[in-house]
Motif scaffolding. Structure first.
Motif, PDB file in Angstrom:
ATOM      1  N   ALA A   1       6.885   4.486   8.127  1.00  0.00           N
ATOM      2  CA  ALA A   1       7.773   3.379   7.780  1.00  0.00           C
ATOM      3  C   ALA A   1       7.117   2.536   6.692  1.00  0.00           C
ATOM      4  O   ALA A   1       6.146   1.839   6.942  1.00  0.00           O
ATOM      5  CB  ALA A   1       8.083   2.529   9.005  1.00  0.00           C
ATOM      6  N   GLY A   2       7.607   2.650   5.471  1.00  0.00           N
ATOM      7  CA  GLY A   2       7.120   1.820   4.374  1.00  0.00           C
ATOM      8  C   GLY A   2       5.926   2.336   3.607  1.00  0.00           C
ATOM      9  O   GLY A   2       5.506   1.712   2.635  1.00  0.00           O
ATOM     10  N   THR A   3       5.339   3.460   4.013  1.00  0.00           N
ATOM     11  CA  THR A   3       4.176   3.995   3.295  1.00  0.00           C
ATOM     12  C   THR A   3       4.010   5.470   3.628  1.00  0.00           C
ATOM     13  O   THR A   3       4.819   6.055   4.346  1.00  0.00           O
ATOM     14  CB  THR A   3       2.896   3.198   3.635  1.00  0.00           C
ATOM     15  OG1 THR A   3       1.867   3.546   2.715  1.00  0.00           O
ATOM     16  CG2 THR A   3       2.428   3.452   5.045  1.00  0.00           C
ATOM     17  N   TRP A   4       2.977   6.075   3.109  1.00  0.00           N
ATOM     18  CA  TRP A   4       2.626   7.472   3.392  1.00  0.00           C
ATOM     19  C   TRP A   4       1.209   7.535   3.946  1.00  0.00           C
ATOM     20  O   TRP A   4       0.349   6.753   3.554  1.00  0.00           O
ATOM     21  CB  TRP A   4       2.660   8.300   2.100  1.00  0.00           C
ATOM     22  CG  TRP A   4       4.017   8.508   1.533  1.00  0.00           C
ATOM     23  CD1 TRP A   4       4.666   7.659   0.665  1.00  0.00           C
ATOM     24  CD2 TRP A   4       4.893   9.591   1.771  1.00  0.00           C
ATOM     25  NE1 TRP A   4       5.898   8.175   0.364  1.00  0.00           N
ATOM     26  CE2 TRP A   4       6.062   9.369   1.023  1.00  0.00           C
ATOM     27  CE3 TRP A   4       4.806  10.746   2.545  1.00  0.00           C
ATOM     28  CZ2 TRP A   4       7.137  10.244   1.023  1.00  0.00           C
ATOM     29  CZ3 TRP A   4       5.878  11.627   2.541  1.00  0.00           C
ATOM     30  CH2 TRP A   4       7.021  11.375   1.791  1.00  0.00           C
ATOM     31  N   LEU A   5       0.986   8.501   4.822  1.00  0.00           N
ATOM     32  CA  LEU A   5      -0.356   8.851   5.276  1.00  0.00           C
ATOM     33  C   LEU A   5      -0.649  10.216   4.680  1.00  0.00           C
ATOM     34  O   LEU A   5       0.180  11.130   4.780  1.00  0.00           O
ATOM     35  CB  LEU A   5      -0.429   8.913   6.802  1.00  0.00           C
ATOM     36  CG  LEU A   5      -1.773   9.389   7.378  1.00  0.00           C
ATOM     37  CD1 LEU A   5      -2.867   8.363   7.093  1.00  0.00           C
ATOM     38  CD2 LEU A   5      -1.656   9.643   8.873  1.00  0.00           C
ATOM     39  N   ALA A   6      -1.806  10.356   4.032  1.00  0.00           N
ATOM     40  CA  ALA A   6      -2.208  11.640   3.460  1.00  0.00           C
ATOM     41  C   ALA A   6      -3.529  12.077   4.067  1.00  0.00           C
ATOM     42  O   ALA A   6      -4.380  11.247   4.401  1.00  0.00           O
ATOM     43  CB  ALA A   6      -2.344  11.525   1.938  1.00  0.00           C
ATOM     44  N   LEU A   7      -3.693  13.383   4.226  1.00  0.00           N
ATOM     45  CA  LEU A   7      -4.938  13.989   4.680  1.00  0.00           C
ATOM     46  C   LEU A   7      -5.430  14.900   3.563  1.00  0.00           C
ATOM     47  O   LEU A   7      -4.644  15.694   3.010  1.00  0.00           O
ATOM     48  CB  LEU A   7      -4.718  14.816   5.951  1.00  0.00           C
ATOM     49  CG  LEU A   7      -4.037  14.113   7.120  1.00  0.00           C
ATOM     50  CD1 LEU A   7      -3.793  15.097   8.265  1.00  0.00           C
ATOM     51  CD2 LEU A   7      -4.859  12.926   7.596  1.00  0.00           C
TER      52      LEU A   7
ATOM     53  N   ILE B   1       0.885  -1.161   0.000  1.00  0.00           N
ATOM     54  CA  ILE B   1       0.000   0.000   0.000  1.00  0.00           C
ATOM     55  C   ILE B   1       0.918   1.205   0.000  1.00  0.00           C
ATOM     56  O   ILE B   1       1.732   1.381   0.908  1.00  0.00           O
ATOM     57  CB  ILE B   1      -0.940   0.008   1.217  1.00  0.00           C
ATOM     58  CG1 ILE B   1      -1.899  -1.181   1.135  1.00  0.00           C
ATOM     59  CG2 ILE B   1      -1.691   1.332   1.308  1.00  0.00           C
ATOM     60  CD1 ILE B   1      -2.823  -1.318   2.324  1.00  0.00           C
ATOM     61  N   SER B   2       0.801   2.049  -1.010  1.00  0.00           N
ATOM     62  CA  SER B   2       1.694   3.193  -1.155  1.00  0.00           C
ATOM     63  C   SER B   2       1.271   4.370  -0.288  1.00  0.00           C
ATOM     64  O   SER B   2       2.108   5.006   0.350  1.00  0.00           O
ATOM     65  CB  SER B   2       1.746   3.641  -2.618  1.00  0.00           C
ATOM     66  OG  SER B   2       2.170   2.586  -3.438  1.00  0.00           O
ATOM     67  N   ILE B   3      -0.029   4.682  -0.293  1.00  0.00           N
ATOM     68  CA  ILE B   3      -0.546   5.826   0.465  1.00  0.00           C
ATOM     69  C   ILE B   3      -1.911   5.456   1.032  1.00  0.00           C
ATOM     70  O   ILE B   3      -2.744   4.891   0.331  1.00  0.00           O
ATOM     71  CB  ILE B   3      -0.719   7.080  -0.428  1.00  0.00           C
ATOM     72  CG1 ILE B   3       0.609   7.485  -1.082  1.00  0.00           C
ATOM     73  CG2 ILE B   3      -1.300   8.243   0.371  1.00  0.00           C
ATOM     74  CD1 ILE B   3       0.467   8.583  -2.126  1.00  0.00           C
ATOM     75  N   VAL B   4      -2.135   5.801   2.289  1.00  0.00           N
ATOM     76  CA  VAL B   4      -3.462   5.743   2.893  1.00  0.00           C
ATOM     77  C   VAL B   4      -3.920   7.191   3.016  1.00  0.00           C
ATOM     78  O   VAL B   4      -3.248   8.007   3.659  1.00  0.00           O
ATOM     79  CB  VAL B   4      -3.428   5.070   4.282  1.00  0.00           C
ATOM     80  CG1 VAL B   4      -4.777   5.190   4.965  1.00  0.00           C
ATOM     81  CG2 VAL B   4      -2.997   3.622   4.162  1.00  0.00           C
ATOM     82  N   THR B   5      -5.036   7.533   2.366  1.00  0.00           N
ATOM     83  CA  THR B   5      -5.549   8.904   2.404  1.00  0.00           C
ATOM     84  C   THR B   5      -6.823   8.943   3.225  1.00  0.00           C
ATOM     85  O   THR B   5      -7.755   8.178   2.966  1.00  0.00           O
ATOM     86  CB  THR B   5      -5.826   9.423   0.977  1.00  0.00           C
ATOM     87  OG1 THR B   5      -4.636   9.310   0.202  1.00  0.00           O
ATOM     88  CG2 THR B   5      -6.286  10.872   1.014  1.00  0.00           C
ATOM     89  N   LEU B   6      -6.845   9.837   4.195  1.00  0.00           N
ATOM     90  CA  LEU B   6      -8.019  10.029   5.042  1.00  0.00           C
ATOM     91  C   LEU B   6      -8.725  11.311   4.633  1.00  0.00           C
ATOM     92  O   LEU B   6      -8.098  12.370   4.545  1.00  0.00           O
ATOM     93  CB  LEU B   6      -7.609  10.125   6.514  1.00  0.00           C
ATOM     94  CG  LEU B   6      -6.828   8.949   7.096  1.00  0.00           C
ATOM     95  CD1 LEU B   6      -6.455   9.232   8.550  1.00  0.00           C
ATOM     96  CD2 LEU B   6      -7.605   7.657   6.978  1.00  0.00           C
ATOM     97  N   GLY B   7     -10.037  11.227   4.400  1.00  0.00           N
ATOM     98  CA  GLY B   7     -10.834  12.416   4.136  1.00  0.00           C
ATOM     99  C   GLY B   7     -11.153  13.105   5.452  1.00  0.00           C
ATOM    100  O   GLY B   7     -11.643  12.468   6.381  1.00  0.00           O
ATOM    101  N   VAL B   8     -10.846  14.403   5.548  1.00  0.00           N
ATOM    102  CA  VAL B   8     -11.005  15.130   6.806  1.00  0.00           C
ATOM    103  C   VAL B   8     -11.894  16.355   6.635  1.00  0.00           C
ATOM    104  O   VAL B   8     -11.959  16.939   5.558  1.00  0.00           O
ATOM    105  CB  VAL B   8      -9.617  15.533   7.377  1.00  0.00           C
ATOM    106  CG1 VAL B   8      -8.771  14.298   7.673  1.00  0.00           C
ATOM    107  CG2 VAL B   8      -8.864  16.468   6.446  1.00  0.00           C
ATOM    108  N   ALA B   9     -12.566  16.732   7.712  1.00  0.00           N
ATOM    109  CA  ALA B   9     -13.463  17.884   7.680  1.00  0.00           C
ATOM    110  C   ALA B   9     -12.688  19.201   7.702  1.00  0.00           C
ATOM    111  O   ALA B   9     -13.077  20.172   7.056  1.00  0.00           O
ATOM    112  CB  ALA B   9     -14.433  17.829   8.863  1.00  0.00           C
TER     113      ALA B   9
END
Length: 133
Positions: free
Chosen positions: A43-49, A5-13
């Motif tokens: 570590a090993g991926t990105w978190l995006a907002l 999984i390259s990026i986990v993107t969370l939709g935020v208010a």
């Protein structure tokens, strides 16, 4: 397909508030990037907002989801004391403790918090399971 999984993107208010929660509250390292998105190197991926309505529009779906979305994120740690410490850190940063840490029926120790947008994070110690790949 490669198993990653390259990026986990969370939709935020509120992008600014969510960015402050993850950067200042939890201490995640933010990657400088122009635009209405925040990236954190993990570590090993990105978190995006990304703003929730814009993310829904990008995917071609409505933004009106509520309640449990059928997804949790997990952060595994090396011992039970660290589970408690991470949950306390998240709560100080503005998270809501959804389930206090306790012995789990699968043999580990875990608890859950919800970030300010309600995204669920499990913090767990699983004996015999490495915290990272």
């Amino acid at each position: 397909m490669d198993p990653r999984i390259s990026i986990v993107t969370l939709g935020v208010a509120d992008l600014a508030a969510a960015t402050a929660f993850y950067e200042d509250g939890l201490g995640l390292p933010r990657h400088e990037f122009d635009g209405d998105i925040a990236f954190f190197a993990l570590a090993g991926t990105w978190l995006a907002l990304y703003p929730r309505e814009a993310l829904a529009a990008d995917a071609g779906v409505g933004p009106d989801g509520s309640g449990f979305a059928g997804v949790t994120l997990a952060h595994n740690v090396d011992d039970e004391e660290r589970v408690d410490a991470v949950l306390a850190e998240a709560e100080r940063a503005g998270a809501t403790i959804v389930k206090p840490a306790a012995r789990a029926d699968w043999g580990g120790y875990s608890g859950y918090f919800a970030d300010p947008d309600g995204h669920l994070w499990e913090v767990a110690h699983a004996p015999g399971f490495s915290p990272g790949p």
